[in-house]
Design a protein around this motif. Structure first.
Motif, mmCIF file in Angstrom:
data_model
loop_
_atom_site.group_PDB
_atom_site.id
_atom_site.type_symbol
_atom_site.label_atom_id
_atom_site.label_comp_id
_atom_site.label_asym_id
_atom_site.label_seq_id
_atom_site.Cartn_x
_atom_site.Cartn_y
_atom_site.Cartn_z
ATOM 1 N N GLY A 150 -25.288 -35.383 11.254
ATOM 2 C CA GLY A 150 -23.874 -35.574 11.543
ATOM 3 C C GLY A 150 -22.996 -34.885 10.510
ATOM 4 N N GLU A 151 -23.365 -35.031 9.224
ATOM 5 C CA GLU A 151 -22.594 -34.382 8.169
ATOM 6 C C GLU A 151 -22.662 -32.858 8.279
ATOM 7 N N VAL A 152 -23.836 -32.323 8.584
ATOM 8 C CA VAL A 152 -23.986 -30.870 8.713
ATOM 9 C C VAL A 152 -23.102 -30.345 9.833
ATOM 10 N N ASP A 153 -23.079 -31.047 10.956
ATOM 11 C CA ASP A 153 -22.261 -30.601 12.089
ATOM 12 C C ASP A 153 -20.774 -30.591 11.711
ATOM 13 N N GLU A 154 -20.323 -31.662 11.059
ATOM 14 C CA GLU A 154 -18.907 -31.752 10.699
ATOM 15 C C GLU A 154 -18.544 -30.743 9.605
ATOM 16 N N ARG A 155 -19.418 -30.577 8.621
ATOM 17 C CA ARG A 155 -19.136 -29.657 7.517
ATOM 18 C C ARG A 155 -19.148 -28.205 7.997
ATOM 19 N N THR A 156 -20.065 -27.852 8.885
ATOM 20 C CA THR A 156 -20.139 -26.460 9.330
ATOM 21 C C THR A 156 -18.952 -26.095 10.223
ATOM 22 N N THR A 157 -18.385 -27.070 10.915
ATOM 23 C CA THR A 157 -17.160 -26.784 11.673
ATOM 24 C C THR A 157 -16.003 -26.511 10.716
ATOM 25 N N ARG A 158 -15.913 -27.301 9.630
ATOM 26 C CA ARG A 158 -14.883 -27.023 8.605
ATOM 27 C C ARG A 158 -15.085 -25.644 7.987
ATOM 28 N N LEU A 159 -16.371 -25.307 7.677
ATOM 29 C CA LEU A 159 -16.650 -24.005 7.064
ATOM 30 C C LEU A 159 -16.294 -22.872 8.027
ATOM 31 N N ALA A 160 -16.537 -23.070 9.306
ATOM 32 C CA ALA A 160 -16.160 -22.043 10.282
ATOM 33 C C ALA A 160 -14.650 -21.812 10.248
ATOM 34 N N ALA A 161 -13.879 -22.885 10.094
ATOM 35 C CA ALA A 161 -12.422 -22.730 10.002
ATOM 36 C C ALA A 161 -12.035 -21.948 8.744
ATOM 37 N N VAL A 162 -12.749 -22.186 7.641
ATOM 38 C CA VAL A 162 -12.496 -21.428 6.409
ATOM 39 C C VAL A 162 -12.779 -19.948 6.640
ATOM 40 N N LEU A 163 -13.916 -19.636 7.253
ATOM 41 C CA LEU A 163 -14.311 -18.241 7.455
ATOM 42 C C LEU A 163 -13.346 -17.512 8.388
ATOM 43 N N LYS A 164 -12.740 -18.260 9.306
ATOM 44 C CA LYS A 164 -11.765 -17.631 10.207
ATOM 45 C C LYS A 164 -10.610 -17.024 9.427
ATOM 46 N N ARG A 165 -10.260 -17.638 8.297
ATOM 47 C CA ARG A 165 -9.162 -17.114 7.489
ATOM 48 C C ARG A 165 -9.507 -15.764 6.861
ATOM 49 N N TYR A 166 -10.775 -15.427 6.854
ATOM 50 C CA TYR A 166 -11.230 -14.121 6.369
ATOM 51 C C TYR A 166 -11.515 -13.182 7.539
ATOM 52 N N ASP A 167 -10.936 -13.506 8.699
ATOM 53 C CA ASP A 167 -11.074 -12.691 9.916
ATOM 54 C C ASP A 167 -12.509 -12.630 10.421
#
Length: 674
Positions: A207-224
């Protein structure tokens, strides 16, 4: 009990001298005689004949007497099953009259009709080999849906789950496909509290991995970083590496897994050549930033020691609010580098699994079970470590991820986490064996049921020695970055036939082709072609491998013996031609490793003014052992042809290896200026 006598008389279309090339070389018997899986000469001989150790159901030793070359050979058992055999070859107009007399003294052998059938089969196989008759293709192991289901149920991948949990899983897989994003989200929907990842800094549930990786995906989006963007990842094994891979999968980004053993200049060149838009790396590779264009940003996945707490993705995830993300329209690609042992590493595009059924091929031969912990010592940037990650995802397994391999620490982690499986490469098995026995027995390893090895061949006696120390729990997978898996050898195969790569699992085909591309005769060495559901999609530079009838060229040479076991003799491009004779380095290395003083061996071809090439052998001795060059050469000369004896023998402290344990032979040539 009365002795049993088997007599066979048959005429074959080959001269006695031609038949003698096989009959007079007992080491070749496993290639042609079903039931004999191993036969090698014994160093210490007693009596008038040459002594051989063999395995045919059980182990035995026999003395072999050559009464007349090309005419008469006799075999008499010394240990094991008591029997005597005589083979007489006589020239006749049609070729040769062959007479085989076999006397069984102990009455424990198979029934006489079975013995007769196997001898006649062996003679027919030898004749087909000598005539160049192509070996019959084994029937393809195309599994039915029912067979796949049985494998997945036995492994616990498919279970009679609660309808609600099953529905949630199916919805996740339906949305994301069989990607890392889909696999981890589906398990998070079913067992969110189960352990997913564990390294030296943290533990994460699904559960934590799923939630954390969605947050990380949002971070990476800021780098296009969006669908189709190119990301380069240079990490050792740890939780943040897996989370980065899942986040890129959620975005549909193409991700290259960089070998941490590469020089930073090589890594930078690869990133520039493949137009990487973002680099994520452990902080120990911080110097990589200075070799990249300033417009390529870099994020840290693991801080250096000394209490440094710079801006890592850990902090970026913690600072990012919870988010939701929609699946990409196409899955991102994973690119893995080839080993680079025979040339510069190349990027190979790994295919996205079609479904969880793709795991059934490996699970049909390696008894992994769902919900259990797997220690992944093999690097995740390598195909074998990546396979552990993908299998662990299908099995809902917790992955224990040591950043660096330490043999005693590995045993401690197995005990602490109650790991049932260890994914490793052969050099790691050797280092575990090198631990003192009192150190090994200090740890409770009763949970460990599977040690899965790949990435390089199991050299010499390593497989047997490992099982003698840790139990019959070793499974060896032969494959490559390009073809995924090809064959798997379990403990029974490894005990029966030293050095075997095993058999193809379900859904896998192997074919041995000669230099013209035609099927090779039975028992002959040729080029290995493999077919399965996960052949790679090509190299990133656009190059492809040869594919024939759906089977892909591995670049390796090998043969299949009479028992259906595959043996790999090394790379086609490592074949040595000395004085016009072909020599496979692997066959010489195997013989060198039968010397008790030799711990590791590598054989390469070096330039020679007279013969074109000659053999150079590099040997690492067992600590405290002594050995001289003449003994080494004599040992090889007694077991192989004259042209296979190394002219140069060099004793070294260690062999240069890449991060997955393969010997880099071009480095040996460079070090010793051949």
């Amino acid at each position: 009990m009365e002795p049993e006598l088997v007599e066979i008389n048959v005429t074959v279309p080959h001269s006695p001298a031609k038949l003698w090339t096989i009959v007079g070389n007992p080491q070749l018997y496993p290639r042609f005689v079903r039931g004999i899986t191993f036969c090698e000469p014994v160093s210490e001989t007693a009596g008038r004949g040459a002594r051989y150790r063999y395995r045919a159901g059980g182990e035995g030793e026999a003395e072999i007497f050559v009464h007349r070359r090309d005419e008469h050979l006799a075999w008499s058992s010394v240990h094991g099953r008591q029997h005597r055999m005589s083979v007489v070859l006589r020239p006749v107009p049609e070729g040769s009259a062959v007479t085989v007399l076999l006397t069984v003294l102990d009455g424990r052998s198979p029934a006489v009709p079975k013995i007769r059938r196997r001898i006649l089969e062996a003679i027919e196989t030898m004749c087909d080999h000598l005539s160049g008759v192509p070996a019959a293709d084994p029937p393809p192991r195309r599994p039915s849906k029912r067979e796949l289901g049985r494998v997945l149920v036995r492994a616990g991948v498919l279970t009679p789950a609660q309808p609600t949990g099953t529905l949630k899983q199916l919805r996740s897989v339906g949305r994301w496909g069989s990607t890392l994003a889909g696999g981890y989200e589906s398990v998070a929907r079913r067992t969110p509290e189960a352990l997913a990842l564990c390294d030296e800094r943290s533990e994460r549930t699904f559960g934590e991995v799923d939630e954390r990786t969605t947050r990380l995906a949002a971070v990476l989006k800021r780098y296009d970083i969006t669908e189709g963007a190119r990301v380069l990842l240079m990490c050792r094994n740890h939780n943040a590496m897996v989370e980065t891979m899942i986040a890129c999968s959620k975005l549909g980004a193409d991700l290259t897994l960089m070998n941490t053993g590469l020089a930073l200049g090589q890594a930078a060149q690869f990133a520039i050549r493949h137009r990487s838009q973002l680099v994520l790396a452990d902080a120990e590779f911080a110097a990589l930033r200075g070799q990249l264009p300033p417009e390529v940003p870099q994020l840290w996945t693991w801080p250096p020691g000394g209490g440094w707490h710079g801006s890592t993705i850990e902090e970026l995830i913690d600072a990012e609010p919870p988010a939701r993300i929609a699946p990409p329209s196409r899955p991102g690609r994973l690119v893995v580098l080839t080993s680079g042992t025979s040339g510069p590493p190349k990027g190979a595009r790994r295919p996205t699994p079609h479904s969880v059924a793709d795991a059934a091929a490996v699970l049909s031969e390696i008894p992994l079970r769902a919900g259990e912990s797997i220690l992944v010592a093999a690097p995740l940037f390598h195909t074998w470590g990546l396979a552990a990650l993908q299998l662990g995802m299908a099995l809902r397994a917790g992955l224990v991820l040591p950043r660096r391999f330490d043999p005693e620490a590995t045993l401690a982690m197995i005990e602490r986490q109650q790991c049932t499986a260890l994914f490793a490469v052969p050099t790691m098995l050797r280092r575990l064996l090198d631990l003192p026995e009192k150190t090994r027995t200090r740890y409770d390893l009763s949970s460990l049921r599977v040690v899965a090895s790949s990435g390089a061949g199991l050299p010499g006696r390593l497989g047997e020695e490992f099982m003698d120390a840790f139990g019959d729990i070793l499974y060896n997978l032969y494959g490559s970055t390009e073809v995924s898996w090809a064959a798997i050898a379990g403990p029974r195969d490894l005990r029966a036939a030293r050095g075997t790569a095993g058999r193809p699992p379900i859904g896998t085909a192997i074919r041995v082709l000669d230099r013209t591309g035609a099927p090779a005769p039975p028992g002959a060495t040729g080029r290995l072609y493999v077919g399965n559901r996960l052949l790679f999609d090509g190299y990133t530079d656009g190059a492809q491998l040869d594919v024939r009838d759906g089977l892909m060229d591995t670049g390796d040479r090998g043969y299949v013996d009479a028992n259906g076991l595959l043996f790999v003799e090394g790379r086609e491009d490592e074949m040595i031609v000395s004085g016009g004779e072909n020599v496979a380095p692997a066959s010489v290395e195997e013989v060198l490793l039968t010397l008790p003083e030799v711990r590791e061996a590598a054989v390469v071809g070096v330039r020679d003014a007279k013969y074109g090439q000659r053999l150079a052998a590099y040997l690492v001795l067992v600590p405290g052992a002594r050995l001289d060059v003449d003994t080494v050469r004599s040992h090889v000369r007694e077991r192989l042809a004259r042209f296979a004896v190394p002219r140069d023998v060099v004793f070294v402290d260690d062999l240069p290896r890449n991060a997955t344990g393969k010997v880099v032979k071009q480095v040996l040539r460079r070090i010793y200026r051949w």
